[in-house]
Design an enzyme around this catalytic site. Structure first.
Site, PDB file in Angstrom:
ATOM      1  CB  THR A  86      -0.392  -2.302   4.483  1.00 14.29           C
ATOM      2  OG1 THR A  86      -0.671  -3.490   5.222  1.00 14.29           O
ATOM      3  CG2 THR A  86       0.087  -2.636   3.090  1.00 14.29           C
TER       4      THR A  86
ATOM      5  CD  GLU B 220      -3.996  -4.679   4.754  1.00 10.48           C
ATOM      6  OE1 GLU B 220      -2.815  -4.771   4.382  1.00 10.48           O
ATOM      7  OE2 GLU B 220      -4.703  -5.636   5.050  1.00 10.48           O
TER       8      GLU B 220
END
Ligand code: ADP
Ligand code: MG
Length: 189
Positions: A64, A115
């Site tokens: 992420t 993220e």
């Protein structure tokens, strides 16, 4: 072993937790949200990709790209933590993404962090690069997981749900939104 676990271990027929969660997962809707993004979506986010804790994103098969804290201000009206879908631009491509919005334990859970997992295989990391994202819809709340496998499976469902949800014309058109720097974009294939 906890007292409850010891009790369960004694049962003649142990509850099949694995199957139960698989059933719940199978029952999850494959498309989420209305046919077109409704307020507060779309939400625009942008900022240079930050280094995170490196806590297993790549291990989970789901790296992420972390946005800087300041860049999350536009989404602070949608303070609900959870998993969202939309598009993100990394360099020259606008691609589908899933985003986890959660409280950062580093700041004693006072700050939300975003993220973004971009649904594309990148050959290298892109820390420091400017990332732009459009958040278009909500998938689910953040859940506590008892196993890594359950988390990985749910992430897989999230990715599929995001792709299905983005495949609708009123969502797809946001790939060409002026928020993205389209002067240099390549086809996403
Ligand atoms: P960190 O904790 O530093 O964010 P991760 O394990 O989550 O570590 O990896 C994130 C990094 O991996 C991103 O900042 C980016 O540079 C790289 N990366 C590679 N492929 C992807 C992808 N498909 N989506 C998002 N980030 C990716
Ligand atoms: Mg990360």
């Amino acid at each position: 072993m906890s007292p409850q676990a010891a009790e369960v271990a004694q049962l003649p027929h142990r509850p099949e937790a694995q199957r139960q969660t698989t059933q719940i997962r199978a029952a999850r809707p494959q498309v989420v949200g209305p046919d077109f993004p409704e307020s507060p979506f779309p939400i625009l986010l942008a900022g240079p990709v930050q280094k995170g804790f490196g806590r297993g994103g790549k291990e989970l098969g789901c790296p992420t790209a972390n946005l800087p804290d300041e860049s999350i201000t536009p989404i602070s009206s949608v303070v609900k933590q959870g998993v969202y879908y939309g598009y993100a631009q990394e360099d020259v491509r606008v691609l589908p993404m899933v985003m986890s919005l959660g409280w950062n334990p580093f700041y004693k859970n006072e700050i939300l962090t975003a993220e973004i997992h971009i649904m594309h295989e990148f050959r290298s990391d892109f820390y420091g690069y400017e990332m732009k994202a459009l958040v278009l819809g909500y998938i689910r709340p953040e859940l506590d997981y008892t196993s890594r496998e359950a988390l990985i499976e749910d992430i897989e469902v999230d990715k599929r749900v995001a792709l299905n949800s983005l495949a609708r014309p009123q969502y797809e058109k946001y790939k060409e939104d002026p928020h993205f720097d389209l002067s240099c974009t390549l086809p996403a294939s």
